[in-house]
Write an enzyme that holds these catalytic residues in place. Structure first.
Site, PDB file in Angstrom:
ATOM      1  CB  ILE A   1      -0.925   0.042   1.239  1.00 61.64           C
ATOM      2  CG1 ILE A   1      -1.693  -1.263   1.407  1.00 61.64           C
ATOM      3  CG2 ILE A   1      -1.856   1.250   1.175  1.00 61.64           C
ATOM      4  CD1 ILE A   1      -2.664  -1.591   0.308  1.00 61.64           C
ATOM      5  CE1 TYR A   2       5.535   1.729  -3.282  1.00 62.33           C
ATOM      6  CE2 TYR A   2       3.847   0.172  -3.953  1.00 62.33           C
ATOM      7  CZ  TYR A   2       5.168   0.502  -3.793  1.00 62.33           C
ATOM      8  OH  TYR A   2       6.141  -0.398  -4.127  1.00 62.33           O
ATOM      9  CG  PHE A   3       0.588   5.733   2.568  1.00 62.33           C
ATOM     10  CD1 PHE A   3      -0.641   6.134   3.065  1.00 62.33           C
ATOM     11  CD2 PHE A   3       0.997   4.427   2.766  1.00 62.33           C
ATOM     12  CE1 PHE A   3      -1.443   5.235   3.756  1.00 62.33           C
ATOM     13  CE2 PHE A   3       0.200   3.522   3.452  1.00 62.33           C
ATOM     14  CZ  PHE A   3      -1.029   3.935   3.956  1.00 62.33           C
TER      15      PHE A   3
ATOM     16  CB  VAL B   1      -0.662   6.359  -4.086  1.00 65.00           C
ATOM     17  CG1 VAL B   1      -0.553   6.425  -5.596  1.00 65.00           C
ATOM     18  CG2 VAL B   1      -0.100   7.607  -3.433  1.00 65.00           C
TER      19      VAL B   1
END
Length: 179
Positions: A36-38, A106
Site C-alpha cells: 500500500i503506497y502513500f 495512492v
C-alpha cells in the site's frame, strides 16, 4: 542500506525458472505481497522519486508487515537507492496513523514473488496483478559503499540469463499508474 536493484521484463516464468536452475540458483521462498503506497502531504513522491509503503507478506500461514521508505534513485542505469525498512504489527493502524498525519493512500500493488538466491544476489520472479512478468536482481550494500561494481555484476548476471534489454527503472506502482 543501499539497495542496488535492476529489473527487466521477461517473456515467461517457466523459461526463466529453467535458466535459473541451470545456473545453480536456489529457489528459496514464494510469497504473496501487498504493498500500500502513500504520498506525502509535504512533497509529491512522484516528483521527488521517493516511496513510502506498507508491505504485507504472506507465505503459507506466516504473515509479516513492514514500513518501507525508499529514497530517490541515485543513478541513471538502475533502481539503486537508499532503503529503510522496519517491521510493524498492524498495517491498518499504521495506515490510520499515516492518514491522520496527512499522507494519502495512492494505490495497492499485489504480486506473487518467487525468490531465488545465487551467490550474493537476491533474484525474484514477479507476477504482478495487471502487468507482464518481471524479474528483479538485487544486492544490498552498507550505506556509503560504492555500488558501481555491484551494478555491473547484476547486469552480467542478466546477460548470463539471456536478458540484454527490457530493463525498467520505473516502479511497479508507476507502471500500473501509467496503464
Amino acid at each position: 542500506m543501499i539497495e542496488v536493484e535492476v529489473k527487466a521484463k521477461i517473456d515467461n516464468f517457466e523459461d526463466m525458472e529453467k535458466k535459473l536452475e541451470n545456473l545453480g540458483a536456489i529457489k528459496s521462498k514464494k510469497e504473496f505481497q501487498e504493498d500500500i503506497y502513500f504520498n506525502s502531504p509535504i512533497v509529491d513522491f512522484a516528483k521527488t522519486d521517493e516511496a513510502l509503503r506498507i508491505r504485507t507478506t504472506k507465505e503459507n500461514n506466516e504473515k509479516n508487515i513492514f514500513i518501507t521508505y525508499k529514497g530517490p534513485k541515485i543513478d541513471s542505469k538502475s533502481k539503486t537507492r537508499e532503503e529503510i525498512e522496519i517491521a510493524i504489527e498492524d498495517s491498518e493502524k499504521c495506515s490510520k496513523i499515516f492518514e491522520h498525519l496527512g499522507f494519502v493512500k495512492v494505490r495497492a500493488v499485489r504480486k506473487d514473488r518467487q525468490y531465488y538466491t545465487y551467490k550474493n544476489f537476491e533474484i525474484s520472479l514477479d507476477d504482478i496483478e495487471g502487468l507482464d512478468p518481471y524479474m528483479e536482481i538485487e544486492i544490498a550494500l552498507d550505506d556509503g559503499t560504492d555500488y558501481s561494481e555491484a551494478q555491473d555484476r547484476i547486469f552480467e548476471l542478466f546477460s548470463k540469463l539471456g536478458i540484454e534489454d527490457g530493463f525498467e527503472r520505473t516502479s511497479y506502482l508507476e507502471l500500473l499508474e501509467n496503464l
